[in-house]
Write a protein that holds these residues in place. Structure first.
Motif, PDB file in Angstrom:
ATOM      1  N   TYR A 290      34.169  79.062  53.719  1.00 23.72           N
ATOM      2  CA  TYR A 290      33.178  80.129  53.555  1.00 23.72           C
ATOM      3  C   TYR A 290      31.858  79.569  53.013  1.00 23.72           C
ATOM      4  O   TYR A 290      30.784  79.898  53.496  1.00 23.72           O
ATOM      5  CB  TYR A 290      33.691  81.216  52.597  1.00 23.72           C
ATOM      6  CG  TYR A 290      34.744  82.124  53.174  1.00 23.72           C
ATOM      7  CD1 TYR A 290      34.544  82.801  54.379  1.00 23.72           C
ATOM      8  CD2 TYR A 290      35.945  82.339  52.511  1.00 23.72           C
ATOM      9  CE1 TYR A 290      35.505  83.646  54.902  1.00 23.72           C
ATOM     10  CE2 TYR A 290      36.912  83.191  53.026  1.00 23.72           C
ATOM     11  CZ  TYR A 290      36.684  83.844  54.215  1.00 23.72           C
ATOM     12  OH  TYR A 290      37.639  84.684  54.725  1.00 23.72           O
TER      13      TYR A 290
ATOM     14  N   ALA B  27      39.905  77.535  51.974  1.00 22.92           N
ATOM     15  CA  ALA B  27      39.285  78.723  52.565  1.00 22.92           C
ATOM     16  C   ALA B  27      37.918  78.985  51.935  1.00 22.92           C
ATOM     17  O   ALA B  27      36.942  79.262  52.628  1.00 22.92           O
ATOM     18  CB  ALA B  27      40.191  79.939  52.379  1.00 22.92           C
ATOM     19  N   GLN B  28      37.865  78.860  50.623  1.00 21.88           N
ATOM     20  CA  GLN B  28      36.585  79.090  49.944  1.00 21.88           C
ATOM     21  C   GLN B  28      35.548  78.046  50.350  1.00 21.88           C
ATOM     22  O   GLN B  28      34.368  78.352  50.501  1.00 21.88           O
ATOM     23  CB  GLN B  28      36.792  79.103  48.429  1.00 21.88           C
ATOM     24  CG  GLN B  28      37.709  80.213  47.937  1.00 21.88           C
ATOM     25  CD  GLN B  28      37.294  81.578  48.452  1.00 21.88           C
ATOM     26  OE1 GLN B  28      36.157  81.979  48.319  1.00 21.88           O
ATOM     27  NE2 GLN B  28      38.229  82.288  49.071  1.00 21.88           N
TER      28      GLN B  28
ATOM     29  N   GLN C 207      30.082  77.223  55.604  1.00 27.55           N
ATOM     30  CA  GLN C 207      29.963  77.793  56.947  1.00 27.55           C
ATOM     31  C   GLN C 207      28.592  77.556  57.588  1.00 27.55           C
ATOM     32  O   GLN C 207      28.531  77.206  58.762  1.00 27.55           O
ATOM     33  CB  GLN C 207      30.288  79.281  56.907  1.00 27.55           C
ATOM     34  CG  GLN C 207      30.511  79.890  58.257  1.00 27.55           C
ATOM     35  CD  GLN C 207      31.151  81.262  58.158  1.00 27.55           C
ATOM     36  OE1 GLN C 207      31.502  81.725  57.075  1.00 27.55           O
ATOM     37  NE2 GLN C 207      31.298  81.920  59.274  1.00 27.55           N
TER      38      GLN C 207
ATOM     39  N   GLU D  27      43.476  81.452  53.642  1.00 31.06           N
ATOM     40  CA  GLU D  27      43.668  82.329  52.472  1.00 31.06           C
ATOM     41  C   GLU D  27      45.090  82.878  52.398  1.00 31.06           C
ATOM     42  O   GLU D  27      45.586  83.164  51.315  1.00 31.06           O
ATOM     43  CB  GLU D  27      42.698  83.512  52.528  1.00 31.06           C
ATOM     44  CG  GLU D  27      41.305  83.169  52.121  1.00 31.06           C
ATOM     45  CD  GLU D  27      40.393  84.364  52.177  1.00 31.06           C
ATOM     46  OE1 GLU D  27      39.502  84.433  51.313  1.00 31.06           O
ATOM     47  OE2 GLU D  27      40.539  85.216  53.060  1.00 31.06           O
TER      48      GLU D  27
ATOM     49  N   ALA E 161      39.142  80.430  57.817  1.00 36.06           N
ATOM     50  CA  ALA E 161      39.184  80.685  56.381  1.00 36.06           C
ATOM     51  C   ALA E 161      40.212  81.763  56.046  1.00 36.06           C
ATOM     52  O   ALA E 161      40.962  81.642  55.073  1.00 36.06           O
ATOM     53  CB  ALA E 161      37.794  81.093  55.879  1.00 36.06           C
ATOM     54  N   GLY E 162      40.268  82.805  56.875  1.00 39.17           N
ATOM     55  CA  GLY E 162      41.247  83.870  56.651  1.00 39.17           C
ATOM     56  C   GLY E 162      42.673  83.362  56.750  1.00 39.17           C
ATOM     57  O   GLY E 162      43.544  83.746  55.970  1.00 39.17           O
TER      58      GLY E 162
ATOM     59  N   SER F  50      30.629  81.467  63.738  1.00 36.02           N
ATOM     60  CA  SER F  50      30.960  82.074  62.444  1.00 36.02           C
ATOM     61  C   SER F  50      32.268  82.858  62.542  1.00 36.02           C
ATOM     62  O   SER F  50      33.032  82.909  61.576  1.00 36.02           O
ATOM     63  CB  SER F  50      29.825  82.969  61.965  1.00 36.02           C
ATOM     64  OG  SER F  50      29.585  84.011  62.890  1.00 36.02           O
ATOM     65  N   THR F  51      32.554  83.430  63.706  1.00 36.88           N
ATOM     66  CA  THR F  51      33.807  84.162  63.886  1.00 36.88           C
ATOM     67  C   THR F  51      34.998  83.219  63.773  1.00 36.88           C
ATOM     68  O   THR F  51      35.974  83.511  63.071  1.00 36.88           O
ATOM     69  CB  THR F  51      33.834  84.865  65.256  1.00 36.88           C
ATOM     70  OG1 THR F  51      32.721  85.755  65.334  1.00 36.88           O
ATOM     71  CG2 THR F  51      35.120  85.633  65.462  1.00 36.88           C
ATOM     72  N   GLN F  52      34.929  82.060  64.451  1.00 36.12           N
ATOM     73  CA  GLN F  52      36.030  81.105  64.402  1.00 36.12           C
ATOM     74  C   GLN F  52      36.208  80.551  62.995  1.00 36.12           C
ATOM     75  O   GLN F  52      37.336  80.403  62.527  1.00 36.12           O
ATOM     76  CB  GLN F  52      35.789  79.973  65.394  1.00 36.12           C
ATOM     77  CG  GLN F  52      35.911  80.401  66.834  1.00 36.12           C
ATOM     78  CD  GLN F  52      35.542  79.301  67.805  1.00 36.12           C
ATOM     79  OE1 GLN F  52      34.761  78.417  67.495  1.00 36.12           O
ATOM     80  NE2 GLN F  52      36.114  79.368  68.994  1.00 36.12           N
ATOM     81  N   LEU F  53      35.106  80.273  62.311  1.00 32.50           N
ATOM     82  CA  LEU F  53      35.211  79.751  60.946  1.00 32.50           C
ATOM     83  C   LEU F  53      35.765  80.805  59.996  1.00 32.50           C
ATOM     84  O   LEU F  53      36.564  80.484  59.110  1.00 32.50           O
ATOM     85  CB  LEU F  53      33.844  79.244  60.467  1.00 32.50           C
ATOM     86  CG  LEU F  53      33.346  77.990  61.181  1.00 32.50           C
ATOM     87  CD1 LEU F  53      31.899  77.696  60.797  1.00 32.50           C
ATOM     88  CD2 LEU F  53      34.233  76.795  60.876  1.00 32.50           C
ATOM     89  N   SER F  54      35.392  82.062  60.200  1.00 30.09           N
ATOM     90  CA  SER F  54      35.942  83.136  59.367  1.00 30.09           C
ATOM     91  C   SER F  54      37.438  83.301  59.618  1.00 30.09           C
ATOM     92  O   SER F  54      38.202  83.539  58.677  1.00 30.09           O
ATOM     93  CB  SER F  54      35.220  84.455  59.646  1.00 30.09           C
ATOM     94  OG  SER F  54      33.887  84.379  59.207  1.00 30.09           O
TER      95      SER F  54
END
Length: 104
Positions: A65, A61-62, A68, A86, A82-83, A75-79
């Motif tokens: 981020y 996840a880190q 990215q 996590e 990552a979420g 960026s929404t899909q990558l966030s």
């Protein structure tokens, strides 16, 4: 049921109760990165990596981020990816979904 080339957007938090036939999916207008394993036929590989990584998914996840700006995808899909990484429970639920979607 879902075919190996169909991509649907999950409208609920992934957990062990979500099945490929769940009403929590909608025919997404945009492309979902979570459908990529289906299109590429690597569901079992991705599921195995998620299951084997265990707590290391936090490191993944880190990395998402951190990298990215260099990764393809919104960026929404990558966030969201990552979420999911996590939260080990969500990662395991996604691995379970991938395995079930492969057999459907």
């Amino acid at each position: 049921g879902l075919g190996s080339t169909e991509v649907f957007k999950l409208e609920a938090a992934p957990d062990g109760t979500i099945t490929p036939q769940s009403s929590d999916y909608e025919d997404a207008d945009g492309l979902s990165t979570f459908g990529a394993p289906n299109r590429w036929g690597v569901q079992n590989l991705v599921a195995s990596l998620l299951e084997a990584a265990g707590p290391l998914t936090l490191v993944g996840a880190q990395l998402v981020y951190l990298l990215q700006p260099f990764l393809r995808g919104s960026s929404t899909q990558l966030s969201l990816l990552a979420g999911m990484l996590e939260d080990q429970e969500q990662a395991q639920a996604f691995a379970k979904y991938l395995r079930e979607a492969k057999t459907s």
